[in-house]
Design a protein around this motif. Sequence first.
Motif, short mmCIF file in Angstrom:
data_model
loop_
_atom_site.label_atom_id
_atom_site.label_comp_id
_atom_site.label_asym_id
_atom_site.label_seq_id
_atom_site.Cartn_x
_atom_site.Cartn_y
_atom_site.Cartn_z
N VAL A 9 0.84 -1.20 0.00
CA VAL A 9 0.00 0.00 0.00
C VAL A 9 0.88 1.26 0.00
CG1 VAL A 9 -1.62 1.35 1.38
CG2 VAL A 9 -2.02 -1.08 1.05
N ALA A 10 1.95 1.25 0.80
CA ALA A 10 2.81 2.42 0.92
C ALA A 10 3.61 2.66 -0.36
CB ALA A 10 3.75 2.26 2.11
N SER A 11 3.99 1.61 -1.04
CA SER A 11 4.81 1.78 -2.24
C SER A 11 3.99 1.94 -3.50
CB SER A 11 5.78 0.60 -2.40
OG SER A 11 5.03 -0.58 -2.67
N GLY A 12 2.79 1.43 -3.53
CA GLY A 12 1.99 1.47 -4.76
C GLY A 12 0.99 2.61 -4.77
N PRO A 13 -0.24 2.33 -4.38
CA PRO A 13 -1.31 3.34 -4.49
C PRO A 13 -1.05 4.60 -3.66
CG PRO A 13 -2.25 1.18 -4.06
CD PRO A 13 -0.77 1.04 -3.95
N LEU A 14 -0.59 4.43 -2.45
CA LEU A 14 -0.35 5.58 -1.59
C LEU A 14 0.74 6.47 -2.17
CD1 LEU A 14 -1.14 7.00 1.02
CD2 LEU A 14 0.63 5.70 2.18
N ASP A 15 1.77 5.86 -2.70
CA ASP A 15 2.87 6.62 -3.31
C ASP A 15 2.35 7.42 -4.51
OD1 ASP A 15 5.59 7.43 -3.56
OD2 ASP A 15 5.74 6.07 -5.29
N ARG A 16 1.50 6.80 -5.33
CA ARG A 16 0.93 7.49 -6.49
C ARG A 16 0.02 8.65 -6.06
NH1 ARG A 16 -1.54 2.75 -9.32
NH2 ARG A 16 -0.26 1.40 -8.05
N VAL A 17 -0.78 8.44 -5.03
CA VAL A 17 -1.66 9.50 -4.54
C VAL A 17 -0.83 10.67 -4.01
CG1 VAL A 17 -3.33 10.10 -2.73
CG2 VAL A 17 -3.64 8.02 -4.07
N LEU A 18 0.18 10.38 -3.21
CA LEU A 18 1.02 11.43 -2.65
C LEU A 18 1.81 12.16 -3.74
CD1 LEU A 18 2.31 9.74 0.62
CD2 LEU A 18 0.55 11.49 0.39
N THR A 19 2.29 11.43 -4.73
CA THR A 19 3.01 12.05 -5.85
C THR A 19 2.07 12.97 -6.63
OG1 THR A 19 4.46 10.14 -6.01
CG2 THR A 19 4.37 11.60 -7.92
N SER A 20 0.84 12.51 -6.84
CA SER A 20 -0.15 13.32 -7.55
C SER A 20 -0.47 14.60 -6.77
CB SER A 20 -1.42 12.50 -7.76
OG SER A 20 -2.41 13.28 -8.36
N LEU A 21 -0.64 14.49 -5.47
CA LEU A 21 -0.89 15.67 -4.63
C LEU A 21 0.29 16.63 -4.67
CD1 LEU A 21 -2.64 14.17 -1.47
CD2 LEU A 21 -3.62 15.73 -3.14
N ASP A 22 1.48 16.09 -4.61
CA ASP A 22 2.70 16.90 -4.65
C ASP A 22 2.79 17.68 -5.96
OD1 ASP A 22 4.81 17.73 -3.15
OD2 ASP A 22 6.19 16.18 -3.87
N LYS A 23 2.50 17.03 -7.09
CA LYS A 23 2.53 17.70 -8.39
C LYS A 23 1.44 18.76 -8.48
CE LYS A 23 4.65 14.01 -11.05
NZ LYS A 23 4.47 13.03 -12.13
N ILE A 25 0.17 20.51 -6.00
CA ILE A 25 0.61 21.65 -5.19
C ILE A 25 1.68 22.43 -5.92
CG2 ILE A 25 1.80 22.28 -3.06
CD1 ILE A 25 0.25 19.95 -1.72
N ASP A 26 2.62 21.73 -6.56
CA ASP A 26 3.66 22.40 -7.33
C ASP A 26 3.06 23.21 -8.48
OD1 ASP A 26 5.62 21.43 -5.68
OD2 ASP A 26 6.23 19.80 -7.02
N ASN A 27 2.06 22.64 -9.16
CA ASN A 27 1.41 23.35 -10.27
C ASN A 27 0.71 24.61 -9.77
OD1 ASN A 27 2.26 21.50 -12.16
ND2 ASN A 27 0.36 20.30 -12.11
N GLU A 28 0.03 24.50 -8.62
CA GLU A 28 -0.66 25.68 -8.07
C GLU A 28 0.35 26.75 -7.67
OE1 GLU A 28 -3.61 28.18 -7.12
OE2 GLU A 28 -3.85 26.23 -8.09
N THR A 29 1.46 26.34 -7.08
CA THR A 29 2.50 27.29 -6.71
C THR A 29 3.07 27.97 -7.94
OG1 THR A 29 3.06 25.93 -4.79
CG2 THR A 29 4.69 27.53 -5.48
N GLU A 30 3.28 27.21 -9.00
CA GLU A 30 3.79 27.78 -10.26
C GLU A 30 2.80 28.77 -10.85
OE1 GLU A 30 6.57 28.42 -13.25
OE2 GLU A 30 6.77 27.44 -11.32
#
Length: 128
Positions: A9-23, A25-30
């Motif tokens: 769970v931590a390496s698969g779906p959760l990692d993808r969800v967190l990466t998506s959230l991170d991107k 936030i980065d897009n909004e900041t940009e």
Amino acid sequence: MLAMLLKWVASGPLDRVLTSLDKSIDNETERQRIAGDVIARYVTTEAETRAAAMQSRTFWIIWALFAAPVGIWLGAICLDSVFLFSGQIADLPPSVKPYASQIIAAVFGSGGGVAGIQAIATALRGKK
């Protein structure tokens, strides 16, 4: 078994969800940075345009055509209120009043600003 499930769970779906959230936030900041840059450029351009317009003799002639009557009117009101001439000077029409207020604020504001800066400069020169 539980450790393996948590690792998946931590390496698969959760990692993808967190990466998506991170991107996201980065897009909004940009986007906010780009909007800030656009606003800064607009303000700079507007200031440069006004500075260039104020170099023109025509600007000052037109400005004086508005400022001189407003100054005379304000002076008449001040003299009437101090010496009670009972001139019964009328207030400016509502359509002109905002512009007259801006002219008065500009004249006295710039004069007060210059006087303040000169006082500070004199005080600093006196300390040396």
